[in-house]
Scaffold this active site. Structure first.
Site, PDB file in Angstrom:
ATOM      1  N   THR A  81       0.828  -1.209   0.000  1.00 25.70           N
ATOM      2  CA  THR A  81       0.000   0.000   0.000  1.00 25.70           C
ATOM      3  C   THR A  81       0.860   1.256   0.000  1.00 25.70           C
ATOM      4  OG1 THR A  81      -1.552   1.290   1.358  1.00 25.70           O
ATOM      5  CG2 THR A  81      -0.107  -0.211   2.521  1.00 25.70           C
ATOM      6  N   ASP A  82       0.326   2.344  -0.548  1.00 22.92           N
ATOM      7  CA  ASP A  82       1.038   3.619  -0.502  1.00 22.92           C
ATOM      8  C   ASP A  82       1.106   4.186   0.909  1.00 22.92           C
ATOM      9  OD1 ASP A  82      -1.613   4.447  -0.159  1.00 22.92           O
ATOM     10  OD2 ASP A  82      -1.642   5.760  -1.909  1.00 22.92           O
ATOM     11  N   GLU A  83       0.304   3.656   1.829  1.00 20.07           N
ATOM     12  CA  GLU A  83       0.301   4.177   3.190  1.00 20.07           C
ATOM     13  C   GLU A  83       1.619   3.954   3.921  1.00 20.07           C
ATOM     14  OE1 GLU A  83      -3.201   3.832   5.611  1.00 20.07           O
ATOM     15  OE2 GLU A  83      -4.409   3.222   3.893  1.00 20.07           O
ATOM     16  N   TYR A 139      -1.600  -0.233  11.136  1.00 21.95           N
ATOM     17  CA  TYR A 139      -1.781  -0.948   9.864  1.00 21.95           C
ATOM     18  C   TYR A 139      -0.637  -0.689   8.916  1.00 21.95           C
ATOM     19  CZ  TYR A 139      -3.123  -1.307   4.981  1.00 21.95           C
ATOM     20  OH  TYR A 139      -3.110  -1.549   3.642  1.00 21.95           O
ATOM     21  N   LYS A 192       2.409  -3.173   7.370  1.00 20.83           N
ATOM     22  CA  LYS A 192       2.660  -3.378   5.945  1.00 20.83           C
ATOM     23  C   LYS A 192       4.088  -2.976   5.578  1.00 20.83           C
ATOM     24  CE  LYS A 192       0.352  -4.628   3.101  1.00 20.83           C
ATOM     25  NZ  LYS A 192       0.169  -6.010   2.566  1.00 20.83           N
TER      26      LYS A 192
END
Length: 331
Positions: free
Chosen positions: A127-129, A151, A155
């Site tokens: 994810t870009d997060e 979260y 990741k």
């Protein structure tokens, strides 16, 4: 080719599976798919009903943290596409243990199983997060990881473990980092299906603060097509950003959904942001690398994709109502 798809009963994983079985991706025609899914709250076999009778599809219920099961399934696969993850920021703030267990230990368990095989490719979907927040410009793949929620931290940890296996062991691992997905079959705790289903039921929608946070929106079909390109031609040990090219504030998105469903501003319930520092201000990814190397560009115009998505939820109440009834984070 036999592809093991972890988390293949979830929103994005099931879209990928359906498309592989439909021979939608050049180079993957005729591929067999084995889905491994724990069937937690977001895993749903109804997402795979359209391929359930295919002789190229099979399903295994189980946990990616199970070393015996992963060794068996990875050992019989030519490639792994790893979607399985706990993925909701608000849930991670309520409790981070499941996120660390699934996202970090589960990924490591799969990678370790892959070491004992002649696996052709391992695609780790991220994810870009993991990049944190960016005020202007866009992240490329060299951006240092600065996650802000449990979260995204889990990741980021899984990304680093995947890269370590690629560099230390020469495992053919590529990583994809996507922006915010939307489309059919998305679990109704996520913002677009939550808001759409609330609005068509005449309920209010919760907008955090002024809704100034900015997200880049990526249709699930574009995301999965990007993943297929990385599976077919992505370089081992490399990261590829996959974006949609439509940046909107949460307020802008909310007003579009209100207009599309025939509601008005009175449907908005403004609430304090419960995420604190975990709610990043803006995400934006640079997709030059995957475009230049693999020919990716988003194909689904946002307006059309959003219209089609809203129509899907209107027409599939029997799919989302039972899920929403038992969702912990429903308003």
């Amino acid at each position: 080719m036999r592809i093991l798809v972890t988390g293949g009963a979830g929103f994005i994983g099931s879209a990928f599976v359906r498309n592989v079985i439909a021979d939608a991706y050049p180079g993957l025609e005729g591929a067999e798919v084995v889905v491994l899914d724990k069937l937690t709250y977001a895993g749903n076999l109804a997402n795979l009903e359209s391929v359930a009778d295919s002789d190229r599809y099979s399903f295994e219920q189980g946990d990616i943290c199970d070393p015996e099961l992963t060794a068996k399934l990875v050992g019989n696969a030519d490639a792994v596409v790893h979607f399985a993850a706990e993925s909701h920021v608000d849930r991670s703030i309520l409790g981070g243990a499941d996120f660390v267990m699934t996202n970090v230990l589960g990924t490591q368990t799969l990678l370790q199983a892959a070491l004992n095989t002649k696996l052709q490719k391992f695609v780790h979907v991220s994810t870009d997060e993991v990049y944190g927040s960016i005020d202007e410009g866009s992240w490329d793949e060299q951006q240092p990881l600065q996650p802000n929620s449990p979260y995204s931290a889990s990741k980021a940890g899984s990304d680093l473990i995947a890269l370590a296996y690629a560099r230390t062991h020469g495992l053919p691992v590529s990583i994809t980092r996507c922006s915010n997905n939307y489309g059919p079959y998305q679990f109704p705790e996520k913002v677009i299906p939550l808001f759409v289903t609330n609005l068509i039921d005449g309920r209010s929608v919760p907008l955090y603060g002024e809704g100034a946070n900015v997200r880049d929106w990526l249709h699930v079909e574009d995301h999965c097509r990007g993943i297929a390109l990385v599976l077919g031609g992505g370089r081992p040990g490399e990261v590829y950003n996959i974006g949609g090219g439509t940046e909107l504030t949460n307020a802008e998105l909310t007003y579009r959904l209100i207009e599309a469903t025939g509601r008005d501003e009175s449907s908005i319930e403004r609430i304090p942001d419960p995420r604190g520092g975990g709610h990043d201000k803006r995400y934006s990814v640079d997709i030059s690398k995957i475009h230049d190397e693999l020919g990716y560009s988003p194909q689904v115009p946002f307006e059309q994709g959003l219209t089609d998505t809203i129509a899907w939820y209107v027409d599939h109440r029997d799919w989302w109502e039972p899920l929403k009834a038992r969702s912990v984070i429903d308003r």
